[in-house]
Design an enzyme around this catalytic site. Structure first.
Site, mmCIF file in Angstrom:
data_model
loop_
_atom_site.group_PDB
_atom_site.id
_atom_site.type_symbol
_atom_site.label_atom_id
_atom_site.label_comp_id
_atom_site.label_asym_id
_atom_site.label_seq_id
_atom_site.Cartn_x
_atom_site.Cartn_y
_atom_site.Cartn_z
ATOM 1 N N SER A 7 0.850 -1.200 0.000
ATOM 2 C CA SER A 7 0.000 0.000 0.000
ATOM 3 C C SER A 7 0.875 1.235 0.000
ATOM 4 O O SER A 7 2.052 1.179 0.349
ATOM 5 C CB SER A 7 -0.888 0.031 1.246
ATOM 6 O OG SER A 7 -0.201 0.636 2.334
ATOM 7 N N ASP A 8 0.316 2.377 -0.379
ATOM 8 C CA ASP A 8 1.051 3.621 -0.190
ATOM 9 C C ASP A 8 0.943 4.013 1.287
ATOM 10 O O ASP A 8 0.200 3.404 2.073
ATOM 11 C CB ASP A 8 0.565 4.721 -1.143
ATOM 12 C CG ASP A 8 1.675 5.758 -1.382
ATOM 13 O OD1 ASP A 8 2.632 5.799 -0.584
ATOM 14 O OD2 ASP A 8 1.583 6.522 -2.357
ATOM 15 N N TYR A 9 1.667 5.035 1.639
ATOM 16 C CA TYR A 9 1.873 5.464 3.024
ATOM 17 C C TYR A 9 0.532 5.782 3.725
ATOM 18 O O TYR A 9 -0.112 6.778 3.395
ATOM 19 C CB TYR A 9 2.743 6.710 2.974
ATOM 20 C CG TYR A 9 3.513 7.080 4.200
ATOM 21 C CD1 TYR A 9 4.883 6.878 4.262
ATOM 22 C CD2 TYR A 9 2.892 7.685 5.280
ATOM 23 C CE1 TYR A 9 5.613 7.261 5.373
ATOM 24 C CE2 TYR A 9 3.607 8.069 6.394
ATOM 25 C CZ TYR A 9 4.970 7.852 6.433
ATOM 26 O OH TYR A 9 5.692 8.240 7.526
ATOM 27 N N ASN A 10 0.112 4.927 4.605
ATOM 28 C CA ASN A 10 -1.145 5.101 5.357
ATOM 29 C C ASN A 10 -2.392 5.023 4.474
ATOM 30 O O ASN A 10 -3.485 5.424 4.883
ATOM 31 C CB ASN A 10 -1.132 6.448 6.115
ATOM 32 C CG ASN A 10 -2.242 6.523 7.152
ATOM 33 O OD1 ASN A 10 -2.589 5.521 7.771
ATOM 34 N ND2 ASN A 10 -2.842 7.692 7.330
ATOM 35 N N ALA A 11 -2.231 4.511 3.245
ATOM 36 C CA ALA A 11 -3.363 4.549 2.309
ATOM 37 C C ALA A 11 -4.525 3.671 2.769
ATOM 38 O O ALA A 11 -5.684 3.967 2.470
ATOM 39 C CB ALA A 11 -2.904 4.132 0.919
#
Ligand code: BGC
Length: 719
Positions: free
Chosen positions: A256-260
Site C-alpha cells: 500500500s502507499d503510506y497510510n493509504a
C-alpha cells in the site's frame, strides 16, 4: 514442506500480520510520522518490514534483531524511495527521460541499486510510472512525462536496472511500480484529489506502463492514494485483483502507499480500520504501509467473519516468497557486505555528469548566444538558483546529502576558472523582498553575458507540490525583468537556466531571453554538466518529454490529443480555440536544440502496404549542416486519419539518436511491427483496421517540422 509453508504453519496471527506490516524508521520523512520506535515489535515478530532506513550498520542492527531475536527469525524487508539515485543523485526522472536513451535509464537504476544495496536495502519504491499531462501536479517530476509508450519503455529499463536477472544478488533491489494507477489526472492538478477518467483513457494511457513492468518481472506494485471513478485504488478489486493478478498474471507483492489503507476512512468507503483493512485485504493488498490497519483491524475482521485466514495466508505467503527470492533467508547481510571499489564510484560520478549534459534541454538559442564565446573574460550570474547546491538534488534525494552537489557557481569555478564571475542572488525564494535587485543588476556592467539561474527550488515539485501558478516566482521575475533591461542596454546576450520539476509557464522569458536551458534538476553533477554545455564542450542533448504550455489555462496540453469536429480555424469563430491564447504550445513534446543544425530529407517507408504481422521500416537521411558536432534525436509518429474511433493527432512509435560531425550525413532506420497500429475499438477490444496511416518523422511533435509519408494497412490478409 517448503520453508515458507513450514513457517506459515508455525506462525501466530500476530506474526502473520507482522509480515503484512511495514513501518517507517525515522531516517527519511516521506509522510506524516505515525509509528514510533519499532525495535520491540521487530523482536516480537509483529513488524516484519521497514521503510526509510539507511546505512548497512543500522539495517544490519535491525536485521539482527529480526533474525536472531524474534521467535521465527524471519528477516526484514527494508525499502526506501530511490527515485533518481541513492547517494549520488542523477537527473530527476522527468529530466532523465529527456535524453531518450533507454540504456541510460537502465544504468541509473543499476547504479542506484548498487548504492542502495551497499546501504543494506533490498527494495525501492520506484519506478513511478504515472503518465502526467498536467504540469500543476508536482509529481510530474517523478515520471517520464506525457507519453504512455515512453512510460512503458521506462518501466522496462528501470525494472531491469533495479532487479537484474538475479534478484538474490548482493546488488539487486526489488522494484515497485507505482502508483497503480491513474494517479496523475487528479482533479485540477491538485495532489491527492479525486480522479475521474474514461475506461478508454485508462487503458490507452495509464495501464500500458504497468503492463510493461509486469512483463519485465517487477516484484512489487503500489496502489495509488487516489480513487478512480469513485473507488479508491487501495481497495480496487477490478483493477488490483481482476486486471493485475488476473489479466496480467502479476504474482508479486502489492504494497500500500503510506497510510493509504487508513485513508480509506477519509475517502468515505470504510467506517473504521476494521472495514478499511477488510477492503484492502479483499483487493489483494499484501503489505500495509504505515496504517497499522492490518495489525489492529484484521484480528477483529477475522473474528467477525469479514475475512478468512486463507486470505491472510495468501498475502503472507507472497511476502515471504519475495523475501526468499531476494535471498534474505539465505543471507540477510549479503547486501552491503562488501564496500564498493573507489573506481566504481568515480565512474559513476563521471556518468552523472555526462548524463546531465545529455538531459539539458535547450529551448531557445537565438543569435547563437550559446555556447559562450571562446575566451570570454567576464560573466554576470544572477538568481537564487545559481549557488543553490542542495536544490540541485530536486525532489526525493534518498541518501544524497545536501553537501556534495555541484551548483552552477561551483561548476563555473572549476570549469571556466579563467573567467571572472560576478554573482548575486538578487532575490530569495520565499519572501517578496526585491530590495537586492538594483545592486545585483549593476553587476552586469562590464560582463560579456548575463546568466540568470531561475525557477523552482527542490521542494516546489514532487509529492504534495501542486502549483496553480506553475511559473517562475514573482520576485525572480522582477529580477529577470530588471536584469534583462540592463543587458539589453549593454547589448550583452542573456542566457536563462531554468530549474524545475515540470515545464514552467514562461511566455515572457521565452520572448526576452536569448537562450534558455531547461536544466530540470540534474543531481550531484548539475553545475558541471551545465558548464559543459555553456562552454560548448558538450552539445545539449535533451528533448522535452512533456509539452510546455503558453498559459496554464491550456492544461492539459499534450501531443496525443484527439481531433475536434471543428478544428481550429482563425477565420471561423465557431471552431476549437481560445480567445486569449493560441492553441499551440510554447514548446512541443520533443523540442530541444543542439549546437548542430540538422536537416532531414528523403523519408522512405517500406513496404508500401502491410499486413498486421509484417514489419514497417522507416528510413530517413539526416545531415548536420551546422558548425559543431552534435547528437540529434528524431521521432517517428503515426496518424490514423480514418478509423472506427477517433485516433490521436500524433502517436509516438519510435525514436532514434544519431551523432554527426559538421557536414556529415547519416541514415536513421526505425522499424516497428504493423500490429502496433492496432487500437482499442468502440468496444475497447483491440482491432487492426485496413486503411492508410500517415508516417511522420522529425525533431519534435509539431506537424510543421515533420516529414510525412504513408503506409497502407491490409486487415487480416496473408501475403
Ligand atoms: C508516496 C510514495 C512513497 C511512499 C513511501 C508516499 O507518500 O506517495 O510514492 O513510496 O510515500 O515513502
Amino acid at each position: 514442506m517448503s520453508r515458507i509453508e513450514d513457517l506459515l504453519a508455525k506462525m501466530t496471527l500476530a506474526e502473520k500480520l507482522g509480515q503484512l506490516t511495514m513501518t517507517a524508521s525515522s531516517y527519511a520523512v516521506t509522510g506524516p510520522v505515525i509509528a514510533g520506535d519499532s525495535t520491540e515489535s521487530i523482536r516480537d515478530g509483529t513488524i516484519g518490514n521497514l521503510l526509510n532506513m539507511v546505512g548497512a550498520d543500522h539495517v544490519n542492527e535491525m536485521q539482527r534483531i529480526a533474525v536472531e531475536q524474534s521467535r521465527l527469525g524471519i528477516p526484514l524487508l527494508i525499502g526506501l524511495d530511490i527515485i533518481h539515485g541513492h547517494r549520488m543523485l542523477f537527473p530527476i526522472p522527468l529530466a532523465e527521460t529527456a535524453c531518450f536513451d533507454p540504456e541510460a535509464w537502465e544504468r541509473t537504476a543499476r547504479e542506484a541499486a548498487r548504492e542502495g544495496t551497499a546501504d543494506g536495502l533490498a527494495m525501492t519504491f520506484a519506478p513511478m510510472l504515472d503518465v502526467s499531462r498536467d504540469l500543476r501536479w508536482g509529481r510530474t517530476a517523478e515520471g517520464s512525462g506525457e507519453d504512455p509508450g515512453l512510460a512503458a519503455l521506462m518501466a522496462h529499463a528501470k525494472v531491469r536496472g533495479f532487479q537484474t536477472a538475479d534478484l538474490s544478488g548482493a546488488e539487486s533491489l526489488a522494484a515497485c511500480a507505482k502508483h497503480f494507477c491513474a494517479y496523475s489526472p487528479v482533479t485540477a492538478g491538485r495532489e491527492y484529489a479525486a480522479v475521474d477518467i474514461s475506461e478508454r483513457t485508462l487503458r490507452e494511457v495509464h495501464l500500458p506502463a504497468f503492463a510493461a513492468s509486469v512483463k519485465a518481472g517487477v516484484e512489487t506494485i503500489m496502489p495509488a492514494f487516489t480513487d478512480l471513478n469513485g473507488v479508491p485504488m487501495t481497495a480496487h478489486i477490478p483493477l488490483l485483483r481482476d486486471y493485475l493478478r488476473g489479466e496480467l498474471g502479476f504474482e508479486g507483492v502489492l504494497v500500500s502507499d503510506y497510510n493509504a489503507i487508513g485513508e480509506l476512512i477519509k475517502h468515505g468507503v470504510a467506517a473504521d480500520l476494521v472495514e478499511a483493512a477488510t477492503l484492502s485485504l479483499k483487493a489483494g493488498v499484501d503489505i500495509d504501509m504505515m496504517a497499522n490497519a492490518y495489525r489492529n483491524g484484521l484480528p477483529i475482521a477475522l473474528e467477525r467473519g469479514l475475512v478468512t485466514m486463507d486470505e491472510i495466508d495468501t498475502c503472507v505467503r507472497r511476502v515471504l516468497q519475495l523475501k526468499e527470492k531476494l535471498g534474505l533467508f539465505d543471507d540477510p547481510y549479503r547486501r552491503g557486505a562488501k564496500p564498493e571499489a573507489a573506481s566504481a564510484i568515480t565512474a559513476r560520478r563521471q556518468f552523472a555528469r555526462d548524463l546531465g549534459a545529455r538531459c539539458i534541454t535547450m529551448l531557445k538559442n537565438e543569435g547563437e548566444a550559446l555556447p559562450l564565446k571562446p575566451g570570454v573574460k567576464r560573466l554576470c550570474v544572477l538568481g537564487p538558483l545559481a549557488d543553490a547546491a542542495a536544490d540541485m538534488r530536486g525532489p526525493w534525494w534518498a541518501a544524497g546529502e545536501p553537501e556534495g552537489q555541484v551548483s552552477v557557481m561551483a561548476g563555473l569555478k572549476s570549469g571556466l576558472s579563467d573567467v571572472e564571475v560576478r554573482y548575486a542572488t538578487g532575490v530569495g525564494f520565499d519572501d517578496g523582498d526585491t530590495a537586492g535587485i538594483d545592486e545585483a543588476v549593476a553587476l552586469c556592467e562590464g560582463a560579456e553575458a548575463l546568466i540568470l539561474c531561475l525557477g523552482e527550488r527542490a521542494s516546489m515539485s514532487g509529492e504534495a507540490a501542486s502549483r496553480a501558478y506553475p511559473d517562475i516566482p514573482e520576485p525572480q521575475m522582477a529580477l529577470a525583468k530588471a536584469a534583462i533591461a540592463r543587458a539589453r542596454a549593454l547589448q550583452i546576450p542573456v542566457i536563462a537556466i531554468l530549474f524545475s520539476g515540470r515545464p514552467l509557464v514562461i511566455p515572457w522569458l521565452a520572448e526576452n531571453a536569448d537562450a534558455i536551458l531547461a536544466a530540470w534538476f540534474l543531481g550531484c553533477e548539475a553545475g558541471n554538466a551545465i558548464v559543459d554545455v555553456l562552454s560548448g564542450r558538450v552539445s545539449p542533448g535533451g528533448r522535452t518529454p512533456i509539452t510546455w504550455p503558453r498559459a496554464v489555462g491550456q492544461v492539459p496540453i499534450f501531443f496525443g490529443q484527439r481531433p475536434s469536429g471543428r478544428p481550429m480555424d482563425p477565420k471561423d469563430y465557431f471552431t476549437s480555440k481560445y480567445q486569449d491564447v493560441p492553441n499551440d504550445p510554447l514548446y512541443p513534446f520533443g523540442h530541444g536544440l543542439t549546437y548542430g543544425r540538422f536537416v532531414l530529407s528523403n523519408l522512405r517507408v517500406t513496404p508500401e502496404t502491410v499486413a498486421e504481422r509484417q514489419e514497417i521500416e522507416v528510413a530517413i537521411d539526416i545531415s548536420n549542416e551546422g558548425k559543431r558536432a552534435a547528437e540529434e534525436t528524431v521521432f517517428l509518429f503515426t496518424r490514423d486519419r480514418v478509423a472506427s474511433v477517433t485516433r490521436p493527432l500524433l502517436e509516438l512509435r519510435r525514436f532514434a539518436k544519431i551523432r554527426l560531425e559538421p557536414g556529415q550525413t547519416g541514415l536513421v532506420v526505425m522499424k516497428f511491427p504493423a500490429a502496433e497500429l492496432s487500437f482499442l475499438g468502440a468496444d475497447l477490444e483491440p482491432v487492426f483496421e485496413a486503411g492508410d496511416v500517415e508516417i511522420l518523422v522529425g525533431p519534435r511533435a509539431d506537424r510543421a517540422d515533420l516529414l510525412t509519408a504513408s503506409v497502407r494497412l491490409f486487415a487480416n490478409v496473408d501475403d
